[in-house]
Design a protein around this motif. Structure first.
Motif, mmCIF file in Angstrom:
data_model
loop_
_atom_site.group_PDB
_atom_site.id
_atom_site.type_symbol
_atom_site.label_atom_id
_atom_site.label_comp_id
_atom_site.label_asym_id
_atom_site.label_seq_id
_atom_site.Cartn_x
_atom_site.Cartn_y
_atom_site.Cartn_z
ATOM 1 N N ALA A 1 10.953 -10.821 13.331
ATOM 2 C CA ALA A 1 11.844 -10.073 14.217
ATOM 3 C C ALA A 1 12.598 -11.024 15.149
ATOM 4 C CB ALA A 1 11.056 -9.062 15.034
ATOM 5 N N THR B 1 16.799 -5.472 18.709
ATOM 6 C CA THR B 1 15.790 -6.182 17.924
ATOM 7 C C THR B 1 16.007 -5.849 16.464
ATOM 8 O OG1 THR B 1 14.194 -6.044 19.747
ATOM 9 C CG2 THR B 1 13.304 -6.553 17.561
ATOM 10 N N TRP B 2 15.869 -6.842 15.592
ATOM 11 C CA TRP B 2 16.136 -6.604 14.180
ATOM 12 C C TRP B 2 15.295 -7.525 13.300
ATOM 13 C CZ3 TRP B 2 19.086 -9.464 17.414
ATOM 14 C CH2 TRP B 2 19.410 -10.758 17.028
ATOM 15 N N GLY B 3 15.227 -7.155 12.021
ATOM 16 C CA GLY B 3 14.523 -7.955 11.027
ATOM 17 C C GLY B 3 14.690 -7.311 9.662
ATOM 18 N N SER C 1 15.508 -10.934 18.573
ATOM 19 C CA SER C 1 16.000 -10.065 19.638
ATOM 20 C C SER C 1 17.141 -10.726 20.395
ATOM 21 C CB SER C 1 14.881 -9.715 20.632
ATOM 22 O OG SER C 1 13.882 -8.945 20.021
ATOM 23 N N TRP D 1 7.255 -2.660 16.515
ATOM 24 C CA TRP D 1 7.490 -4.089 16.337
ATOM 25 C C TRP D 1 6.259 -4.933 16.611
ATOM 26 C CZ3 TRP D 1 11.713 -5.542 13.913
ATOM 27 C CH2 TRP D 1 12.860 -4.746 13.985
#
Length: 209
Positions: free
Chosen positions: A94, A101-103, A96, A88
């Motif tokens: 991104a 955590t994502w994107g 959180s 990351w």
């Protein structure tokens, strides 16, 4: 959980593979499915570099690439394929929450049939401009009726298992998104349902690199 949304960019980057109908094979003793059944197909993994778009979801250090629907919860939830080689650090886009955590990204790497390994810097999906794939139908409508396509749509998730992502009927055909297809899934559905009835689209596509 408020619902599901389709991941951005999958339709734009999906590879379309349409093959001639495969000859139907007889079932083997014991009632097991014939080799051409969608349930029995195991596509050969790609040898070179591949690309895909979707949501990268990291939960406590376990990272997956979600190529199908993503639940509009906070944090989001989805079921994807294992993603290796991901970092990351320095990435834009991104978000959180807690240990999640994502994107949404376009990723390039390798796929061994189970795990996607990232080998190139990912691109924020909002900035990704893919080449539009060629329409395998030539823009001509199919001949499938609504009831037949609906029946096929109901049974394909079970037949395709974890490979199945999404499907929808359009212009006389059922369009089906799967994780990966080397052409064997297309041949299987052609053999089972007839040519030009179901169009298989692979979310993971070969880049030629």
């Amino acid at each position: 959980m408020r619902g599901l949304r389709r991941p951005l960019g999958i339709a734009a980057t999906a590879a379309f593979v349409v093959l001639a109908a495969a000859a139907c094979a007889s079932a083997s003793p014991g009632g097991s499915p014939p080799p051409t059944s969608p349930r029995a197909v195991t596509p050969v993994p790609p040898e070179g570099e591949v690309a895909a778009t979707g949501t990268v979801l990291d939960t406590g250090g376990v990272t997956q690439l979600c190529l199908g629907a993503v639940a509009e919860s906070f944090p989001p939830q989805c079921s994807g394929i294992p993603l290796e080689g991901w970092a990351w650090g320095g990435l834009e886009g991104a978000e959180s929450s807690g240990d999640v955590t994502w994107g949404a990204y376009a990723v390039r790497g390798t796929y061994d049939g189970e795990t996607f390994t990232s080998v190139q810097p990912p691109i924020l999906l909002a900035l990704y401009d893919p080449i539009r794939p060629e329409d395998p139908t030539g823009g001509k409508p199919g001949k499938g009726d609504e009831a037949t396509l609906a029946a096929i749509q109901d049974e394909l998730p079970e037949k395709l298992g974890d490979a199945y992502l999404a499907s929808y009927p359009q212009d006389g055909r059922l369009w089906v998104d799967v994780v990966w297809d080397d052409g064997s899934r297309q041949a299987a559905v052609d053999a089972e349902y007839g040519a030009d009835t179901v169009v298989i689209r692979s979310a993971i596509t070969e880049t030629g690199g």
